[in-house]
Design a protein around this motif. Sequence first.
Motif, PDB file in Angstrom:
ATOM      1  N   VAL A 403       1.053  -1.026   0.246  1.00  0.00           N
ATOM      2  CA  VAL A 403      -0.153   0.562  -0.003  1.00  0.00           C
ATOM      3  C   VAL A 403       0.982   1.205   0.239  1.00  0.00           C
ATOM      4  O   VAL A 403       0.602   2.486  -0.379  1.00  0.00           O
ATOM      5  N   VAL A 404       2.500   0.943   0.885  1.00  0.00           N
ATOM      6  CA  VAL A 404       2.985   2.632   1.000  1.00  0.00           C
ATOM      7  C   VAL A 404       3.462   2.799  -1.066  1.00  0.00           C
ATOM      8  O   VAL A 404       3.807   3.674  -0.793  1.00  0.00           O
ATOM      9  N   ALA A 405       3.960   1.383  -0.701  1.00  0.00           N
ATOM     10  CA  ALA A 405       5.002   1.491  -2.260  1.00  0.00           C
ATOM     11  C   ALA A 405       4.356   2.415  -3.573  1.00  0.00           C
ATOM     12  O   ALA A 405       4.374   2.734  -4.217  1.00  0.00           O
ATOM     13  N   PHE A 406       2.569   1.977  -3.234  1.00  0.00           N
ATOM     14  CA  PHE A 406       1.992   2.139  -4.076  1.00  0.00           C
ATOM     15  C   PHE A 406       1.086   3.480  -3.631  1.00  0.00           C
ATOM     16  O   PHE A 406       1.159   4.105  -5.331  1.00  0.00           O
ATOM     17  N   GLY A 407       1.348   3.833  -3.115  1.00  0.00           N
ATOM     18  CA  GLY A 407       0.640   5.534  -2.608  1.00  0.00           C
ATOM     19  C   GLY A 407       1.877   6.394  -3.274  1.00  0.00           C
ATOM     20  O   GLY A 407       1.824   7.649  -4.284  1.00  0.00           O
ATOM     21  N   LEU A 408       3.761   5.597  -2.843  1.00  0.00           N
ATOM     22  CA  LEU A 408       4.547   6.592  -3.007  1.00  0.00           C
ATOM     23  C   LEU A 408       4.673   6.376  -5.034  1.00  0.00           C
ATOM     24  O   LEU A 408       4.781   7.260  -5.309  1.00  0.00           O
ATOM     25  N   ASN A 409       4.637   5.857  -5.864  1.00  0.00           N
ATOM     26  CA  ASN A 409       4.522   5.285  -6.548  1.00  0.00           C
ATOM     27  C   ASN A 409       3.831   5.901  -7.629  1.00  0.00           C
ATOM     28  O   ASN A 409       3.512   6.522  -8.432  1.00  0.00           O
ATOM     29  N   ARG A 410       2.312   6.076  -6.972  1.00  0.00           N
ATOM     30  CA  ARG A 410       1.392   6.665  -7.793  1.00  0.00           C
ATOM     31  C   ARG A 410       2.154   8.352  -8.041  1.00  0.00           C
ATOM     32  O   ARG A 410       1.462   9.940  -8.557  1.00  0.00           O
ATOM     33  N   HIS A 411       2.807   9.029  -6.895  1.00  0.00           N
ATOM     34  CA  HIS A 411       3.283  10.371  -6.854  1.00  0.00           C
ATOM     35  C   HIS A 411       4.712  10.780  -8.156  1.00  0.00           C
ATOM     36  O   HIS A 411       5.408  12.187  -8.006  1.00  0.00           O
ATOM     37  N   LEU A 412       4.493   9.762  -9.198  1.00  0.00           N
ATOM     38  CA  LEU A 412       6.293   9.977 -10.116  1.00  0.00           C
ATOM     39  C   LEU A 412       5.804  10.662 -10.885  1.00  0.00           C
ATOM     40  O   LEU A 412       6.864  10.947 -11.671  1.00  0.00           O
ATOM     41  N   THR A 413       4.445  11.416 -11.317  1.00  0.00           N
ATOM     42  CA  THR A 413       4.551  11.894 -12.542  1.00  0.00           C
ATOM     43  C   THR A 413       4.903  13.355 -12.854  1.00  0.00           C
ATOM     44  O   THR A 413       5.035  14.337 -13.383  1.00  0.00           O
ATOM     45  N   THR A 419      10.545  14.297  -5.650  1.00  0.00           N
ATOM     46  CA  THR A 419      11.341  14.431  -4.956  1.00  0.00           C
ATOM     47  C   THR A 419      11.435  14.242  -3.694  1.00  0.00           C
ATOM     48  O   THR A 419      11.717  14.018  -2.537  1.00  0.00           O
ATOM     49  N   ILE A 420       9.639  14.810  -3.216  1.00  0.00           N
ATOM     50  CA  ILE A 420       9.085  14.646  -2.027  1.00  0.00           C
ATOM     51  C   ILE A 420       8.465  12.715  -1.681  1.00  0.00           C
ATOM     52  O   ILE A 420       9.121  12.792  -0.793  1.00  0.00           O
ATOM     53  N   ALA A 421       8.080  12.127  -2.438  1.00  0.00           N
ATOM     54  CA  ALA A 421       8.184  10.472  -2.676  1.00  0.00           C
ATOM     55  C   ALA A 421       9.740   9.868  -1.702  1.00  0.00           C
ATOM     56  O   ALA A 421       9.961   9.250  -1.193  1.00  0.00           O
ATOM     57  N   THR A 422      10.537  10.504  -2.502  1.00  0.00           N
ATOM     58  CA  THR A 422      12.812  10.029  -2.390  1.00  0.00           C
ATOM     59  C   THR A 422      12.751  10.628  -0.982  1.00  0.00           C
ATOM     60  O   THR A 422      12.503   9.627  -0.128  1.00  0.00           O
ATOM     61  N   ILE A 423      12.202  11.939  -0.452  1.00  0.00           N
ATOM     62  CA  ILE A 423      12.464  11.658   0.860  1.00  0.00           C
ATOM     63  C   ILE A 423      11.920  11.480   1.892  1.00  0.00           C
ATOM     64  O   ILE A 423      12.543  10.637   2.745  1.00  0.00           O
ATOM     65  N   PHE A 424      10.697  10.953   1.471  1.00  0.00           N
ATOM     66  CA  PHE A 424       9.451  10.629   2.721  1.00  0.00           C
ATOM     67  C   PHE A 424      10.103   9.088   2.294  1.00  0.00           C
ATOM     68  O   PHE A 424      10.021   8.314   3.958  1.00  0.00           O
ATOM     69  N   LEU A 425      10.638   8.313   1.794  1.00  0.00           N
ATOM     70  CA  LEU A 425      11.553   7.332   1.541  1.00  0.00           C
ATOM     71  C   LEU A 425      12.543   6.526   2.478  1.00  0.00           C
ATOM     72  O   LEU A 425      12.503   6.060   3.910  1.00  0.00           O
ATOM     73  N   VAL A 426      12.891   7.956   2.324  1.00  0.00           N
ATOM     74  CA  VAL A 426      14.404   7.960   2.475  1.00  0.00           C
ATOM     75  C   VAL A 426      14.873   8.348   4.446  1.00  0.00           C
ATOM     76  O   VAL A 426      15.177   7.427   5.178  1.00  0.00           O
ATOM     77  N   VAL A 427      13.319   8.678   5.175  1.00  0.00           N
ATOM     78  CA  VAL A 427      13.314   8.654   5.989  1.00  0.00           C
ATOM     79  C   VAL A 427      12.475   7.898   6.904  1.00  0.00           C
ATOM     80  O   VAL A 427      13.031   7.862   8.258  1.00  0.00           O
ATOM     81  N   LEU A 428      11.557   7.050   6.322  1.00  0.00           N
ATOM     82  CA  LEU A 428      10.736   6.208   6.715  1.00  0.00           C
ATOM     83  C   LEU A 428      11.567   5.184   6.961  1.00  0.00           C
ATOM     84  O   LEU A 428      12.046   4.048   7.794  1.00  0.00           O
ATOM     85  N   VAL A 429      12.992   4.751   5.934  1.00  0.00           N
ATOM     86  CA  VAL A 429      13.668   2.827   5.971  1.00  0.00           C
ATOM     87  C   VAL A 429      14.652   4.004   6.874  1.00  0.00           C
ATOM     88  O   VAL A 429      15.382   2.398   7.977  1.00  0.00           O
ATOM     89  N   SER A 430      15.189   4.771   7.346  1.00  0.00           N
ATOM     90  CA  SER A 430      15.885   5.292   8.029  1.00  0.00           C
ATOM     91  C   SER A 430      15.382   5.103   9.397  1.00  0.00           C
ATOM     92  O   SER A 430      16.074   4.481  10.652  1.00  0.00           O
TER      93      SER A 430
END
Length: 707
Positions: A403-413, A419-430
């Motif tokens: 669910v989280v991955a698909f939510g981020l994937n939809r924001h790639l357009t 940039t926001i999706a990338t930052i969010f992923l880095v923060v969450l994984v960290s």
Amino acid sequence: MPKAKTKQLHKNKEKTTKGTARQSGGKKNYFSATQLQYLVILLISLLIYANTLFFGFALDDGLIITDNKVTKKGLAGYKEIFTKNAFYGVFGDQASIYLPGGRFRPMSQAMFAAEYQIFGLSPFAGHFFNIIIYGMLCLLLLKILKSVFEKYDNNPWYLSLPFVATILFACHPLHTEVVANIKGRDELLSLLGALATLYFAINYIKNQKFHNLLFIFLAFAFALLSKENAVTFFAVVPLAIFFGYNEPLKKYIRVLIPMLAAFVLYFLLRYQALGFIQNPVESKELLNNPFLYAESTEKFATILFTWGKYLMLVLWPHPLTHDYYPYQIPIIDFPDIRALAPLIIYLALMIFSMVKIFSKNVFAFAILFFLITFSIASNLVFNIGTFMNERFMFAPLLGFTIVVAFGLNRHLTKPKRLTIATIFLVVLVSAYSVKTFSRNFAWKDSYTLFTTDVNNSPNSAKVNAGAGEMLLRNVNDATAEPLRTQTIEKAIGYLKKSVDIYPGFKSGWVFLGYAYHLQKDYENSRTVLEQALKLENNNSDAIGYLNSAALECYRTKNYKQSEANFKTLIRYVPDNTEYVYLLADLYANTGKPDTAIQILNGIIGKKPDYSKAYNKLGEIYGRIYGNFSKSVEYLDKAYALNPTDLETLRNLGTLYGLQGKFEPSLKYLLEAEKVKPDDKDILNKLSITYLNIGNRQKAEEYSLKSK
């Protein structure tokens, strides 16, 4: 999708992947985008658990490894591993009584036996293989998600749905209970086998080669023999095939047939080992059946409450604990909002997923995956013996990460959203990785685990008792003051809370009694241990502590407390003649010889061959009453029953010596010397006896020996 078209898509994808392997200017990268994905997943899954390599055994590792006689046979134990209850090596044929429902998970136990054969009792080896298996599992998961969600496996590679879902799965803190605990191997192997089943099923759909059907059978049998919750993949496999591919019904049937064959094999092996599947709900012990005292509506409401807590832990994995036993989870009833809110949420999720899955909605797939894999541990299908556990989210968690991955994937357009999706992923994984790495330290050993989680599960009877037990095991007579006193007092606090939460907790009462025993507070110890004996009148630990205290009090002349302990022992273990005899001995030496004689005659009336009673009667009549003829009568009976009893020989030698009959006295004293050659009292009496019969040489020889 036609076979030719599928192959063309893969070829186009390979070209795209190879294209990303070159930088501007024509320079070639060391790794392609796909290779980078696998490398990052492998590194993250290994590194965040690397600190566990230096931990010891913890929690239930004793049941399946360190205390399990079958596992410790190594390879020689394989026959029993595949034909007996997993805990047969600890409890023997009583295993199903201690843990209703039975445990048959031979694959993990077989691995532990092989490790023991090669490495001995090595926690390093156990943790090492857990980490390696986890890394393999995460790599396989990425491979599968790339097949099922192929159209979402796009650039940039670090935000593709398969990669994001896998990396969040790999670093999520809820997995610490499975990976950091060696015994969690059953969960690891089960999901690895289940994912392998799905992988070969997808391969069969793609190429329809027969060998994939054989691999499906082997992988699913492996999964089920690791842990039975793999059975949920009977629904997961068709769901994944339906979502990722357009295939006729006959292909679903072909894939499910080897899975069914594997299940039949599993069931036959399990039936041979355990008999028919039993439901743990039959248990009359609260810690094995948390809903024992709950009404039906309370049970359902409480189950819904735990479902809500699972969702909260998935979203916010803090605080974490290994213990949700009674009553860390409170019993609630309708219309409590803590039950109603999860009910509404889960109903909404079910309705949404059932409606949207036919349009192949990713959210619907993720929700169904979560619900299917969670079902077997939800307490709704059958009572699993506990309110909840974090390890039960091991497979279902994948639904959340999708669910989280698909939510981020939809924001790639759009670039800004990227940039926001990338930052969010880095923060969450960290954040997840740091939390996982730090939580691992709680699993260093049982002491650390219990003394850590007692703060996170303060209302659990079990973890409070466990913390108290671990503190008591950590002190001994060599522990310096005031640390020793402080540790025991802290343990008493936890143990009191444990039995306050659950007054029927035998182990809590036993360890509380032991704590008072260590403080030499024998009166409180006896009172508390009697509570344990009321629950289980043959509790060996409680009996042992009572007996030890009785003897210690006797030795230190605390006769009143010694008498009370012996009377308690006799009340709960009336068939143990030794405790009755010791009470008589106490009376004989504390000015109550008549009472002692009465008790000893009672023993003889029940056990005419109990030589110690005759010996004690002979001693009382000779030493206290001076009735030598009566004394000899009883001592001769004791000697006839047990001619090697040291005390009988000592008493006969002494009695004849007092009467001036030195020859028979010498006879019995020499026999006593043979029984215990270094007994100073016997050696001294021999010296005196030889002197009385005029043998000075022998008298001096024994005099020297007695010093």
